[in-house]
Design a protein around this motif. Sequence first.
Motif, PDB file in Angstrom:
ATOM      1  N   ASN A   1      10.292 -23.820 -51.550  1.00 14.36           N
ATOM      2  CA  ASN A   1      10.658 -22.717 -52.465  1.00 14.36           C
ATOM      3  C   ASN A   1      12.135 -22.701 -52.838  1.00 14.36           C
ATOM      4  O   ASN A   1      12.682 -21.665 -53.189  1.00 14.36           O
ATOM      5  CB  ASN A   1      10.304 -21.362 -51.850  1.00 14.36           C
ATOM      6  CG  ASN A   1       9.014 -20.837 -52.422  1.00 14.36           C
ATOM      7  OD1 ASN A   1       8.098 -21.622 -52.679  1.00 14.36           O
ATOM      8  ND2 ASN A   1       8.944 -19.546 -52.652  1.00 14.36           N
TER       9      ASN A   1
ATOM     10  N   ASP B   1       7.901 -15.908 -47.393  1.00 16.32           N
ATOM     11  CA  ASP B   1       9.315 -15.627 -47.601  1.00 16.32           C
ATOM     12  C   ASP B   1      10.079 -15.678 -46.278  1.00 16.32           C
ATOM     13  O   ASP B   1      11.201 -16.172 -46.204  1.00 16.32           O
ATOM     14  CB  ASP B   1       9.495 -14.243 -48.256  1.00 16.32           C
ATOM     15  CG  ASP B   1       9.006 -14.232 -49.701  1.00 16.32           C
ATOM     16  OD1 ASP B   1       8.826 -15.338 -50.263  1.00 16.32           O
ATOM     17  OD2 ASP B   1       8.804 -13.143 -50.254  1.00 16.32           O
TER      18      ASP B   1
ATOM     19  N   ASN C   1      11.985  -9.172 -55.278  1.00 18.39           N
ATOM     20  CA  ASN C   1      12.994  -9.615 -54.313  1.00 18.39           C
ATOM     21  C   ASN C   1      13.749 -10.759 -54.951  1.00 18.39           C
ATOM     22  O   ASN C   1      13.223 -11.865 -55.049  1.00 18.39           O
ATOM     23  CB  ASN C   1      12.308 -10.068 -53.030  1.00 18.39           C
ATOM     24  CG  ASN C   1      11.627  -8.910 -52.341  1.00 18.39           C
ATOM     25  OD1 ASN C   1      12.281  -8.000 -51.852  1.00 18.39           O
ATOM     26  ND2 ASN C   1      10.308  -8.925 -52.341  1.00 18.39           N
TER      27      ASN C   1
ATOM     28  N   ASN D   1      10.580 -19.321 -45.490  1.00 16.77           N
ATOM     29  CA  ASN D   1      11.474 -20.027 -46.418  1.00 16.77           C
ATOM     30  C   ASN D   1      12.928 -19.581 -46.335  1.00 16.77           C
ATOM     31  O   ASN D   1      13.831 -20.348 -46.645  1.00 16.77           O
ATOM     32  CB  ASN D   1      10.970 -19.876 -47.852  1.00 16.77           C
ATOM     33  CG  ASN D   1       9.612 -20.526 -48.036  1.00 16.77           C
ATOM     34  OD1 ASN D   1       9.245 -21.431 -47.278  1.00 16.77           O
ATOM     35  ND2 ASN D   1       8.859 -20.060 -49.013  1.00 16.77           N
ATOM     36  N   LEU D   2      13.135 -18.338 -45.934  1.00 16.41           N
ATOM     37  CA  LEU D   2      14.517 -17.856 -45.817  1.00 16.41           C
ATOM     38  C   LEU D   2      15.168 -18.331 -44.521  1.00 16.41           C
ATOM     39  O   LEU D   2      16.373 -18.199 -44.332  1.00 16.41           O
ATOM     40  CB  LEU D   2      14.553 -16.323 -45.880  1.00 16.41           C
ATOM     41  CG  LEU D   2      14.236 -15.707 -47.251  1.00 16.41           C
ATOM     42  CD1 LEU D   2      13.972 -14.209 -47.111  1.00 16.41           C
ATOM     43  CD2 LEU D   2      15.389 -15.950 -48.230  1.00 16.41           C
TER      44      LEU D   2
ATOM     45  N   ARG E   1       5.710 -10.557 -45.644  1.00 20.16           N
ATOM     46  CA  ARG E   1       5.747 -11.650 -46.615  1.00 20.16           C
ATOM     47  C   ARG E   1       6.040 -12.912 -45.807  1.00 20.16           C
ATOM     48  O   ARG E   1       7.188 -13.330 -45.665  1.00 20.16           O
ATOM     49  CB  ARG E   1       6.825 -11.384 -47.680  1.00 20.16           C
ATOM     50  CG  ARG E   1       6.398 -10.334 -48.707  1.00 20.16           C
ATOM     51  CD  ARG E   1       7.457 -10.132 -49.778  1.00 20.16           C
ATOM     52  NE  ARG E   1       8.541  -9.288 -49.334  1.00 20.16           N
ATOM     53  CZ  ARG E   1       9.814  -9.666 -49.229  1.00 20.16           C
ATOM     54  NH1 ARG E   1      10.168 -10.894 -49.515  1.00 20.16           N
ATOM     55  NH2 ARG E   1      10.726  -8.819 -48.816  1.00 20.16           N
TER      56      ARG E   1
ATOM     57  N   GLN F   1      11.781 -15.893 -53.764  1.00 23.39           N
ATOM     58  CA  GLN F   1      10.860 -15.135 -52.927  1.00 23.39           C
ATOM     59  C   GLN F   1       9.648 -14.725 -53.766  1.00 23.39           C
ATOM     60  O   GLN F   1       9.663 -14.784 -54.987  1.00 23.39           O
ATOM     61  CB  GLN F   1      11.559 -13.882 -52.397  1.00 23.39           C
ATOM     62  CG  GLN F   1      12.854 -14.174 -51.659  1.00 23.39           C
ATOM     63  CD  GLN F   1      13.325 -12.957 -50.898  1.00 23.39           C
ATOM     64  OE1 GLN F   1      12.725 -12.558 -49.919  1.00 23.39           O
ATOM     65  NE2 GLN F   1      14.411 -12.352 -51.368  1.00 23.39           N
ATOM     66  N   SER F   2       8.623 -14.285 -53.081  1.00 20.27           N
ATOM     67  CA  SER F   2       7.424 -13.855 -53.799  1.00 20.27           C
ATOM     68  C   SER F   2       7.707 -12.518 -54.484  1.00 20.27           C
ATOM     69  O   SER F   2       8.621 -11.797 -54.089  1.00 20.27           O
ATOM     70  CB  SER F   2       6.265 -13.678 -52.817  1.00 20.27           C
ATOM     71  OG  SER F   2       6.576 -12.652 -51.918  1.00 20.27           O
TER      72      SER F   2
ATOM     73  N   ALA G   1      11.617  -9.288 -45.491  1.00 20.20           N
ATOM     74  CA  ALA G   1      10.406 -10.094 -45.673  1.00 20.20           C
ATOM     75  C   ALA G   1       9.523  -9.989 -44.434  1.00 20.20           C
ATOM     76  O   ALA G   1       8.296  -9.861 -44.522  1.00 20.20           O
ATOM     77  CB  ALA G   1      10.777 -11.550 -45.939  1.00 20.20           C
TER      78      ALA G   1
END
Length: 636
Positions: free
Chosen positions: A23, A553, A57, A556-557, A550, A45-46, A545
Amino acid sequence: MNAPATPNQAMVVDTAAIQPLPNSRKIHVAGSRPDIRVPMREISQSDTPTQFGGEANPPITVYDTSGPYTDPDARIDIQSGLAPLRAGWIAERGDCEQLAGLSSEYGRAREADPKLAELRFNLTRQPRRALPGRNVSQMHYARRGIVTPEMEFVAIRENLRRREYLDALREAGGKNSRLAELMTRQHPGQAYGAALPEEITPEFVRAEIAAGRAILPANINHPESEPMIIGRNFLVKINGNIGNSAVTSSISEEVDKMTWGIRWGADTIMDLSTGKNIHETREWIIRNSPVPIGTVPIYQALEKVGGKAEDLNWEIFRDTLIEQAEQGVDYFTIHAGVLLRYVPMTAGRMTGIVSRGGSIMAKWCLAHHRENFLYTHFEDICEIMKAYDVAFSLGDGLRPGSVWDANDEAQLSELKTLGELTEIAWRHDVQVMIEGPGHVPMQLIKENMDKELEWCREAPFYTLGPLTTDIAPGYDHITSAIGAAQIGWYGTAMLCYVTQKEHLGLPDKNDVKEGIITYKLAAHAADLAKGHPGAQIRDNALSKARFEFRWEDQFNLGLDPDKARAFHDETLPKDSAKVAHFCSMCGPHFCSMKITQDVREYAAKQGISDQDALTRGMQTKSVEFLKGGSKLYDKV
Ligand code: IRN
Ligand code: FE2
């Protein structure tokens, strides 16, 4: 492994290292001129509705050390090296010349060696050197009031588009300004005397370099590098060590480790190769590296005299410095503080001298009963450094090798000498950072930082850990990250990683990744504690998140999305679990975050405060809890 039969086949970059992180996309932030394009990583983010009522977001921008490797638009061909991003900036200053060929004796001999033909780098490039009487160091420009494109580049890089993020939040929040306020909230830090500005300007970068409080390692022969800065008023940086030894590893493995290390966040890489083909290994690494490369030149000098320390001399060392400076090494570890009179101070130690470079120089001093030639020739070394802009990393050859030996007379005497040498280097406008320990129990860490700042006049500190205990071989990335986080908080500018293989063996690629991630989190924890402006943005985004389930997210963060996802999927592999409001740690009924959300919804429905709802909700939950078998899980 031996040298590859044909480099064209064997020298392909590891495909895992060139995958963008999930992402994420590479973005370039424009500077004041078209050739200043600062790379960053944007994590999207989603757009799942949030607890604040439908706002999106916005993407988070993070520091990106991976260079063109994670850029799908870039052409990667390690046979020809990376594009020389800084070549124009170096040339336009008009203070250096292109040499007809290598000027070190050793380099020339290597170049002519037919046995090495297939390993030699395909790209024919002539080294550059300052014109006679000129000084091409960033410190020299800084002190003359010049803001170089390199300085502007790092200023943009350090800011991480914080203002743009705030704007995006405001826009996403619409009338609801609570989102922007919440997501940019940050605890006040304790910066121990550091002066972290709200916004980094090119002028601030210049002033910090001029004062010697920061360095911008950028050899004019490494035009492929993306400028970065090391100083305690900037983000804490990390270094990853790679390099073959006489027993194991090949050129292609080292290039792979470099690309792999920077993908996970190494800000600089040190090539500590001691094995064969040392010159060629380094050439491949530098030509393909977007981060500064450091070395310990005494290792190669020792190889040239067949491993006999007593056979070393200034001429061989000098030639090695020139050889490596012409290749483009950005900083040199020089163990010039190991003085003859300090060597006996190590006699009563638990673990003697553990620095490789330090022990080589100690042996030389004792064998000749003469002062360290790195110390006696220090000004000659400065002359070389400023002709290419190589920065000093003044080596801690007498660092402690066990917690018992920490902060002893030998170590601190050397540190004082490094302070004297710093002042000499600064008289030549040569950039300096100071290497530090090693093995230090927690209560003795701060003293290291305080003495360094005082004795070395605030030159950036660059420490190896320190390891805070000696009892965990196999886990020394952790024993040392504990110390690294602390010393980073107190003001250390760069943390040299220690891998889990420390004291046991040469790290492989997995160890490199674990080491980098471990140090990245230590460095970030230090940025947070210092109150570095904006350090908490990513934490807030990840926390939110996590709270909103989420899952993607949250992965991925994080610093290591792959591991986070894999751990989650071990127990809940289905796609549906990625939106579930629980994980397998507590199960569906005992998730505290789920309970809080229920409480909030309940409160909204009943028109009562969160607190009242919590009290009522707790009563309901206690009934559920008892029904569920009252089993508690260890959870933080
Ligand atoms: C960093 C701080 N103190 C030591 N280091 C690193 O340790 C140094 O930069 C080099 O990468 C590594 C080995 O140095 P010695 O053992 O030759 O001192
Ligand atoms: Fe050690």
